[in-house]
Design a protein around this motif. Structure first.
Motif, PDB file in Angstrom:
ATOM      1  N   TYR A  75      -6.544  -8.358  -7.945  1.00  0.00           N
ATOM      2  CA  TYR A  75      -5.505  -7.898  -8.471  1.00  0.00           C
ATOM      3  C   TYR A  75      -5.420  -7.664  -9.978  1.00  0.00           C
ATOM      4  CZ  TYR A  75      -0.328  -7.318  -9.658  1.00  0.00           C
ATOM      5  OH  TYR A  75       0.700  -7.130 -10.333  1.00  0.00           O
ATOM      6  N   SER A  79      -5.705  -3.821 -11.522  1.00  0.00           N
ATOM      7  CA  SER A  79      -4.294  -3.431 -12.524  1.00  0.00           C
ATOM      8  C   SER A  79      -5.188  -2.882 -13.853  1.00  0.00           C
ATOM      9  CB  SER A  79      -3.596  -4.576 -12.745  1.00  0.00           C
ATOM     10  OG  SER A  79      -2.610  -4.400 -13.642  1.00  0.00           O
ATOM     11  N   GLY A  82      -6.396   0.629 -13.923  1.00  0.00           N
ATOM     12  CA  GLY A  82      -5.534   1.641 -13.435  1.00  0.00           C
ATOM     13  C   GLY A  82      -4.812   1.690 -12.068  1.00  0.00           C
ATOM     14  N   TYR A  83      -5.254   0.764 -11.257  1.00  0.00           N
ATOM     15  CA  TYR A  83      -4.821   0.933  -9.935  1.00  0.00           C
ATOM     16  C   TYR A  83      -3.356   0.647  -9.895  1.00  0.00           C
ATOM     17  CZ  TYR A  83      -9.193   1.825  -7.439  1.00  0.00           C
ATOM     18  OH  TYR A  83     -10.517   2.272  -7.224  1.00  0.00           O
ATOM     19  N   LYS A  84      -2.632   1.405  -9.092  1.00  0.00           N
ATOM     20  CA  LYS A  84      -0.977   0.989  -8.696  1.00  0.00           C
ATOM     21  C   LYS A  84      -0.843  -0.147  -7.839  1.00  0.00           C
ATOM     22  CE  LYS A  84       3.527   2.794  -7.552  1.00  0.00           C
ATOM     23  NZ  LYS A  84       4.219   4.024  -7.334  1.00  0.00           N
ATOM     24  N   VAL A  85      -0.786  -1.595  -8.076  1.00  0.00           N
ATOM     25  CA  VAL A  85      -0.809  -2.625  -7.419  1.00  0.00           C
ATOM     26  C   VAL A  85       0.348  -3.259  -7.447  1.00  0.00           C
ATOM     27  CG1 VAL A  85      -3.280  -2.887  -7.482  1.00  0.00           C
ATOM     28  CG2 VAL A  85      -1.790  -3.938  -9.286  1.00  0.00           C
ATOM     29  N   ARG A  86       0.584  -4.142  -6.370  1.00  0.00           N
ATOM     30  CA  ARG A  86       1.826  -4.893  -6.213  1.00  0.00           C
ATOM     31  C   ARG A  86       1.489  -6.142  -5.597  1.00  0.00           C
ATOM     32  NH1 ARG A  86       6.754  -2.482  -3.139  1.00  0.00           N
ATOM     33  NH2 ARG A  86       7.556  -4.373  -3.163  1.00  0.00           N
ATOM     34  N   VAL A 109      -1.961  -1.804  -2.723  1.00  0.00           N
ATOM     35  CA  VAL A 109      -2.535  -0.745  -3.572  1.00  0.00           C
ATOM     36  C   VAL A 109      -2.102   0.544  -2.968  1.00  0.00           C
ATOM     37  CG1 VAL A 109      -4.532   0.250  -4.558  1.00  0.00           C
ATOM     38  CG2 VAL A 109      -4.566  -2.247  -4.137  1.00  0.00           C
ATOM     39  N   GLU A 110      -1.659   1.389  -4.037  1.00  0.00           N
ATOM     40  CA  GLU A 110      -1.103   2.875  -3.741  1.00  0.00           C
ATOM     41  C   GLU A 110      -2.237   3.671  -4.356  1.00  0.00           C
ATOM     42  OE1 GLU A 110       2.527   5.786  -4.309  1.00  0.00           O
ATOM     43  OE2 GLU A 110       3.003   3.633  -4.178  1.00  0.00           O
ATOM     44  N   ARG A 115      -0.517   3.985   0.838  1.00  0.00           N
ATOM     45  CA  ARG A 115      -0.767   2.294   0.737  1.00  0.00           C
ATOM     46  C   ARG A 115      -1.741   1.767   1.618  1.00  0.00           C
ATOM     47  NH1 ARG A 115       5.562   0.956   1.549  1.00  0.00           N
ATOM     48  NH2 ARG A 115       5.187   2.132   3.789  1.00  0.00           N
TER      49      ARG A 115
END
Length: 275
Positions: A75, A79, A82-86, A109-110, A115
């Protein structure tokens, strides 16, 4: 954080921009390179979830870890790149419906509006490829197959297609979670006297064609052709497996302790049942 050592261990260059190809490669190589295990839990060691501590334990020391460590590392690295993570937290079901807490960490990850479920810390049944969250089709990951379903409550479920039929691994929702929530799940997983990882020895490593897993007295080798099983009947057998199969640096005395407390009692029962 500097993730250069992490990349070097996976023989990867840093991504120029977020891409699904890099995400797929990272997932497969992470699972193939670093073991999933709960040795630190059984040895009652302090397990920090600070990113530098996880990097030191998993990458520099090479002793592996469990979901809160592996998926924390992935994670933070994603992040950073530059990945969009949650963060996602799941209830581990393993085809046995019961009341369980959220004790499994995953990463959502988006990429380009799509997603993906990325999990590098679920042991022997972990998908070695990202799983598209918004598809209910059966998806391949190495020699295994998975499917995302939604139940009547709107929760997501990850199913694995096994020889005996569909097998529910875990269930999750998309509530906003933070590291504080992970700390709670982590505390339960390695401190609660009834927790699975407090009471069982689990070690695994896998790639696109094979999985090796130790569950207490059992050693399994899984491939597309089926599963071969054997018993770990001595501390020496455990030591040999951990060193040669899982490439873990471990002392003989530690194996003697693990064998005495987590294998020998179960081994006796197994032998008696088959005699």
């Amino acid at each position: 954080m500097n993730f250069t050592d992490y990349l070097n261990a996976l023989d990867l260059m840093p991504p120029q921009q977020p891409s699904l190809d890099f995400l797929c490669t990272l997932t497969e190589r992470h699972i193939g390179r670093f073991t999933f295990n709960n040795l630190a839990v059984l040895l009652q060691e302090d397990i920090s979830l600070e990113c530098q501590a996880v990097l030191n334990k998993v990458v520099h020391r090479g002793v592996g870890g469990y979901c809160f460590e592996h998926n924390k590392l992935a994670y933070e690295a994603l992040s950073y790149w530059g990945y969009k993570v949650r963060i996602v937290l799941a209830r581990v079901i393993n085809n046995n419906e019961r009341a369980v807490p959220r004790t499994h960490r995953i990463t959502l990850v988006e990429i380009e509006g799509k997603r993906y479920l990325v999990d590098v810390g679920f042991g022997a049944n972990c998908p070695i490829a990202p799983i598209a969250l918004d598809s209910q089709a059966i998806q391949s990951a190495g020699f295994e197959h998975y499917q995302i379903q939604q139940n009547t409550l709107g929760e997501f479920e990850l199913w694995q297609q096994q020889e005996a039929g569909p097998f529910l691994l875990y269930r999750f929702d998309l509530t906003h979670y933070t590291d504080a929530d992970c700390d709670m799940g982590h505390f339960y997983s390695h401190k609660n006297p009834t927790a699975v990882f407090v009471n069982n020895l689990v070690v695994s490593q896998k790639n696109a064609t094979a999985t090796f897993v130790i569950t207490n007295q059992h050693l399994q080798h899984r491939t597309n052709a089926g599963t071969k099983s054997s018993l770990l009947e001595s501390p020496q057998a455990l030591y040999k497996a951990l060193r040669q199969i899982f490439n873990l640096t471990i002392e003989q005395e530690v194996c003697e302790f693990l064998f005495a407390h987590h294998i020998a009692p179960r081994l006796t029962n197994t032998i008696e049942r088959h005699s």
